[in-house]
Enzyme design. Sequence first.
Site, mmCIF file in Angstrom:
data_model
loop_
_atom_site.group_PDB
_atom_site.id
_atom_site.type_symbol
_atom_site.label_atom_id
_atom_site.label_comp_id
_atom_site.label_asym_id
_atom_site.label_seq_id
_atom_site.Cartn_x
_atom_site.Cartn_y
_atom_site.Cartn_z
ATOM 1 N N TYR A 52 -1.331 0.396 10.109
ATOM 2 C CA TYR A 52 -1.865 -0.026 9.155
ATOM 3 C C TYR A 52 -0.821 0.258 8.390
ATOM 4 C CZ TYR A 52 -3.505 -0.903 4.852
ATOM 5 O OH TYR A 52 -3.693 -1.538 3.450
ATOM 6 N N SER A 84 0.950 -1.568 -0.146
ATOM 7 C CA SER A 84 -0.032 -0.321 0.059
ATOM 8 C C SER A 84 0.767 1.400 -0.063
ATOM 9 C CB SER A 84 -0.617 -0.057 1.023
ATOM 10 O OG SER A 84 -1.366 1.217 1.237
ATOM 11 N N GLU A 89 0.571 3.105 2.071
ATOM 12 C CA GLU A 89 0.456 3.817 3.159
ATOM 13 C C GLU A 89 1.912 3.704 3.761
ATOM 14 O OE1 GLU A 89 -2.248 5.318 5.828
ATOM 15 O OE2 GLU A 89 -2.791 6.482 3.939
#
Length: 323
Positions: A151, A127, A129
Amino acid sequence: MKKALITGITGQDGGYLAEFLLGKGYQVHGIVRRVALEAPEYRLVRIKSILDKIQLHAASLESYPSIFKVIQNIKPDECYHLAAQSFVSYSFEDEFSTFNTNINGTHFVLSAIKEIVPECRFYFAGSSEMFGQAEEIPQNELTRFHPRSVYGISKVAGYELTRNYRESYGLKTSIGILFNHESPRRGYEFVTRKISSSVARIKQGLSDKLVLGNLDAKRDWGYAPEYVQAMWLMLQNDEPGEFVIATGETYSVQEFVKEAFAVVDLDWKDYVHTDPQYYRPAEVNILCGDASKAKKILGWEPRTSFRELVRIMVESDLKALNP
Ligand code: G4F
């Protein structure tokens, strides 16, 4: 006939990927939680139209024996590991379960593949992220990770596990570093769907406001059906590796809001409010990806513009209210 196993088949990406692989002639298997099989009308809604063409297996990402058993039964040629606790905000509320599901789940799947089908090609859903507080714009495969949530940290751990299984045991593992990708099948907890569904309700007179958090955050938003094709392309490439999948354009949440209200000829300022409860303890301020490696090696390119994406989502939510 090639066999593909998808974890997270009930999610936005899982459903699109399953449809795509069926179209390519694959036998498609999916791992789902037992509760999903018990409440199919609610939990399998995204794959309702293909339920008779795919095979579902009950297993939990928290149980190695259950994952092992499914992989032993199927012996897949390709495995797409998409399942995760993927809502960033929730990872601040329950750090421990996010870690358990995301890190152990990835580890269990990798380990079972190594034991049972080491020749199976494996895709890990990384991701953007992972970049978090990125030190350069745009971000590419060499940009340093600086995750800003549990996460994001769990995805960095999954990334390292996946790479390590390649380097230690010679598994064919690839990692997609996908930037935000949206569609009418996006969950309502994510900001784009929250916006498109609220705009539709406001237009229909069913609601009169939309309450959001940080409007200044910027994301690189693409169209999900195109992103699952990139996953497949990664596994067709004989050389496994890491690939950024992104549009190369970045827009703020506010720009998304403005565009979405414009689709229904309304001024967003008349309806949108902010509330600190939707702010995150640590925000990722700007993400923008450089997918030139994917273009060069996989021949992948995004096709849907930001404006088209917003329109697709708002029109779909309007249609759902006015079938
Ligand atoms: O839609 P979001 O919740 O997505 P986020 O956090 O960017 O993560 C998504 O994309 C990642 C890829 O980069 C995936 F890995 C991840 O699993 C997920 O799919 O939030 C987007 C932005 C954030 O900056 C957030 O602070 O929107 C901001 N925002 C403002 N108001 C809001 C809201 N987000 C949500 N969910 N709800 C709001 O009311």
